[in-house]
Motif scaffolding. Structure first.
Motif, PDB file in Angstrom:
ATOM      1  N   LYS A 150       0.834  -1.207   0.000  1.00 33.02           N
ATOM      2  CA  LYS A 150       0.000   0.000   0.000  1.00 33.02           C
ATOM      3  C   LYS A 150       0.869   1.257   0.000  1.00 33.02           C
ATOM      4  O   LYS A 150       0.573   2.236  -0.699  1.00 33.02           O
ATOM      5  CB  LYS A 150      -0.938   0.023   1.218  1.00 33.02           C
ATOM      6  N   THR A 152       3.905   1.510  -1.189  1.00 34.73           N
ATOM      7  CA  THR A 152       4.535   1.624  -2.517  1.00 34.73           C
ATOM      8  C   THR A 152       3.542   2.193  -3.529  1.00 34.73           C
ATOM      9  O   THR A 152       3.900   3.071  -4.349  1.00 34.73           O
ATOM     10  CB  THR A 152       5.050   0.246  -2.980  1.00 34.73           C
ATOM     11  N   GLN A 153       2.302   1.738  -3.518  1.00 37.24           N
ATOM     12  CA  GLN A 153       1.287   2.260  -4.439  1.00 37.24           C
ATOM     13  C   GLN A 153       1.036   3.742  -4.204  1.00 37.24           C
ATOM     14  O   GLN A 153       0.920   4.528  -5.156  1.00 37.24           O
ATOM     15  CB  GLN A 153      -0.021   1.476  -4.279  1.00 37.24           C
ATOM     16  N   ARG A 154       0.939   4.144  -2.948  1.00 39.25           N
ATOM     17  CA  ARG A 154       0.708   5.547  -2.620  1.00 39.25           C
ATOM     18  C   ARG A 154       1.869   6.421  -3.113  1.00 39.25           C
ATOM     19  O   ARG A 154       1.667   7.485  -3.688  1.00 39.25           O
ATOM     20  CB  ARG A 154       0.528   5.703  -1.109  1.00 39.25           C
ATOM     21  N   ASN A 156       3.944   5.694  -5.574  1.00 42.29           N
ATOM     22  CA  ASN A 156       3.926   5.733  -7.035  1.00 42.29           C
ATOM     23  C   ASN A 156       2.902   6.747  -7.559  1.00 42.29           C
ATOM     24  O   ASN A 156       3.159   7.469  -8.533  1.00 42.29           O
ATOM     25  CB  ASN A 156       3.648   4.351  -7.612  1.00 42.29           C
ATOM     26  N   LYS A 157       1.735   6.839  -6.935  1.00 40.25           N
ATOM     27  CA  LYS A 157       0.726   7.824  -7.346  1.00 40.25           C
ATOM     28  C   LYS A 157       1.238   9.246  -7.131  1.00 40.25           C
ATOM     29  O   LYS A 157       1.028  10.123  -7.972  1.00 40.25           O
ATOM     30  CB  LYS A 157      -0.570   7.614  -6.560  1.00 40.25           C
ATOM     31  N   GLN A 158       1.912   9.473  -5.997  1.00 35.13           N
ATOM     32  CA  GLN A 158       2.439  10.814  -5.732  1.00 35.13           C
ATOM     33  C   GLN A 158       3.546  11.171  -6.724  1.00 35.13           C
ATOM     34  O   GLN A 158       3.665  12.324  -7.152  1.00 35.13           O
ATOM     35  CB  GLN A 158       2.963  10.908  -4.290  1.00 35.13           C
ATOM     36  N   GLU A 160       3.788  10.022  -9.847  1.00 37.06           N
ATOM     37  CA  GLU A 160       3.130  10.319 -11.131  1.00 37.06           C
ATOM     38  C   GLU A 160       2.569  11.740 -11.127  1.00 37.06           C
ATOM     39  O   GLU A 160       2.688  12.461 -12.127  1.00 37.06           O
ATOM     40  CB  GLU A 160       2.022   9.307 -11.406  1.00 37.06           C
ATOM     41  N   ALA A 161       1.950  12.135 -10.015  1.00 33.71           N
ATOM     42  CA  ALA A 161       1.408  13.491  -9.925  1.00 33.71           C
ATOM     43  C   ALA A 161       2.544  14.515 -10.005  1.00 33.71           C
ATOM     44  O   ALA A 161       2.403  15.574 -10.630  1.00 33.71           O
ATOM     45  CB  ALA A 161       0.623  13.665  -8.633  1.00 33.71           C
ATOM     46  N   TYR A 162       3.670  14.210  -9.412  1.00 32.16           N
ATOM     47  CA  TYR A 162       4.807  15.118  -9.453  1.00 32.16           C
ATOM     48  C   TYR A 162       5.387  15.195 -10.858  1.00 32.16           C
ATOM     49  O   TYR A 162       5.787  16.257 -11.318  1.00 32.16           O
ATOM     50  CB  TYR A 162       5.864  14.640  -8.446  1.00 32.16           C
ATOM     51  N   LYS A 164       3.855  14.967 -13.626  1.00 30.04           N
ATOM     52  CA  LYS A 164       2.981  15.787 -14.487  1.00 30.04           C
ATOM     53  C   LYS A 164       3.271  17.273 -14.305  1.00 30.04           C
ATOM     54  O   LYS A 164       2.996  18.065 -15.200  1.00 30.04           O
ATOM     55  CB  LYS A 164       1.519  15.492 -14.172  1.00 30.04           C
ATOM     56  N   ARG A 181      11.345  10.329  -4.734  1.00 33.79           N
ATOM     57  CA  ARG A 181      10.825   8.986  -4.457  1.00 33.79           C
ATOM     58  C   ARG A 181      11.494   8.412  -3.198  1.00 33.79           C
ATOM     59  O   ARG A 181      10.830   7.857  -2.331  1.00 33.79           O
ATOM     60  CB  ARG A 181      11.061   8.069  -5.649  1.00 33.79           C
TER      61      ARG A 181
END
Length: 190
Positions: A150, A152-154, A156-158, A160-162, A164, A181
């Motif tokens: 969980k 690691t997933q959180r 990775n989402k942050q 990806e947002a960064y 962008k 990261r």
């Protein structure tokens, strides 16, 4: 004990009321005898009350010391009534010592029985306990890996947002992304 060296040597007959009273006391079933130092000085009690104390000495013949109410009476020579009194005290003390020894042995037997009466697990119970422990370890490992997944997933989402928010030339900022990261992975409680 008071010592009366000046006390008159007087022969007391076997019908002496003081000695007879001591004999009556020692013959009482409730009487008990103590020899605190195991030196042959017997104290006679009924309940918590000390009635008399008797001692036999062999200095220049036989001498008996009887202590009643902190008054010492000395008797010299061979006295059948005093010998009987001393023998009865010795006998009662020996009986009490045997009783104490028996009580100690009984206590040790009970303790030994407690050690040997422990219930041992059957092989089936031992296997069942081993499987329960193994299952608990597997569950703990699963929970820990779930929490890490969980996180690691959180992260990775942050990331990806960064990504962008970065300009088009992404490769230049890749090192900044990796640093971000790593800082998120090492952050506690987020």
């Amino acid at each position: 004990m008071t010592d009366n060296d000046n006390f008159e040597k007087k022969e007391i007959q076997s019908d002496d009321p003081m000695i007879q009273k001591c004999l009556d006391i020692i013959r009482n079933k409730k009487a008990w005898v103590e020899d605190l130092c195991d030196n042959g000085i017997y104290s006679v009690y009924i309940g918590r009350k000390k009635y008399f104390q008797i001692q036999r000495c062999y200095n220049n013949g036989t001498k008996y010391n009887i202590n009643i109410n902190y008054q010492t009476y000395k008797f010299y020579g061979s006295r059948p009534d005093l010998e009987e009194l001393y023998r009865l005290c010795n006998s009662k003390y020996a009986d009490k010592s045997k009783e104490r020894q028996q009580n100690a042995l009984d206590f040790l037997r009970i303790e030994e029985r407690k050690k040997t009466d422990r219930k041992h697990l059957t092989p089936g119970q031992q296997i069942g306990i081993a499987f329960m422990l193994w299952g608990s370890i597997i569950i703990a490992i699963g929970i820990i890996s779930y929490v890490e997944n969980k996180k690691t997933q959180r992260v990775n989402k942050q990331v990806e947002a960064y990504e962008k928010t970065l300009p088009a030339d992404y490769l230049e900022y890749k090192q900044a992304v990796e640093h971000y990261r790593d800082s998120l992975m090492h952050a506690k409680g987020r």
